[in-house]
Design a protein around this motif. Structure first.
Motif, short mmCIF file in Angstrom:
data_model
loop_
_atom_site.label_atom_id
_atom_site.label_comp_id
_atom_site.label_asym_id
_atom_site.label_seq_id
_atom_site.Cartn_x
_atom_site.Cartn_y
_atom_site.Cartn_z
N ASP A 24 0.85 -1.18 0.00
CA ASP A 24 0.00 0.00 0.00
C ASP A 24 0.89 1.25 0.00
O ASP A 24 2.10 1.15 -0.10
CB ASP A 24 -0.96 -0.01 1.20
N GLU A 25 0.27 2.41 0.11
CA GLU A 25 1.05 3.65 0.05
C GLU A 25 2.02 3.80 1.23
O GLU A 25 2.98 4.55 1.15
CB GLU A 25 0.14 4.89 -0.05
N THR A 26 1.80 3.09 2.31
CA THR A 26 2.71 3.17 3.46
C THR A 26 3.86 2.17 3.38
O THR A 26 4.72 2.16 4.25
CB THR A 26 1.95 2.93 4.78
N GLN A 27 3.85 1.33 2.32
CA GLN A 27 4.90 0.32 2.12
C GLN A 27 5.03 -0.57 3.35
O GLN A 27 6.12 -0.85 3.82
CB GLN A 27 6.24 0.99 1.79
#
Length: 117
Positions: A37-40
């Motif tokens: 996701d965008e937070t890796q």
């Protein structure tokens, strides 16, 4: 199935996620693809544990309408889905950059014998 090996394969260097393969003693392979996701939040250190959790959820899942176990769909290779296989190949090649670049060849000349004056 007795698991005898585990592989963590980064998708696009881990930016898109990881594929975790569990190899059984009879040659069976179970793959779990975890998208990032965008937070890796998925990384090589936690990918195996997350994949195990996904498999436990799948094993416990049932179709609520019929109470039958969830059925698996065939892989892109088994179903002959060329576009998906091409997409997976492209992702794999991008993940190996620059190792997939061709080797550059250079030539050199070496003088043969004493120079003439």
């Amino acid at each position: 199935m007795q698991v005898v090996g585990t592989q963590v394969i980064p998708e696009m260097g881990g930016k898109r996620g990881f594929t975790i393969e569990f190899v059984g003693d009879g040659g069976e392979v179970v793959s779990v693809l975890l998208r990032n996701d965008e937070t890796q939040s998925v990384n090589p250190r936690n990918a195996v544990e997350r994949a195990k959790a996904v498999m436990l959820e799948i094993a416990a899942a049932t179709d609520e309408a019929t109470s039958d176990p969830v059925t698996a769909r065939p892989s892109a290779r088994a179903s002959g889905d060329q576009s998906t296989m091409e997409e997976q190949l492209d992702e794999g090649l991008e993940g190996t950059f620059p190792a997939s670049d061709p080797v550059s060849a250079t030539g050199s000349t070496v003088p043969r014998g004493p120079a003439k004056h």
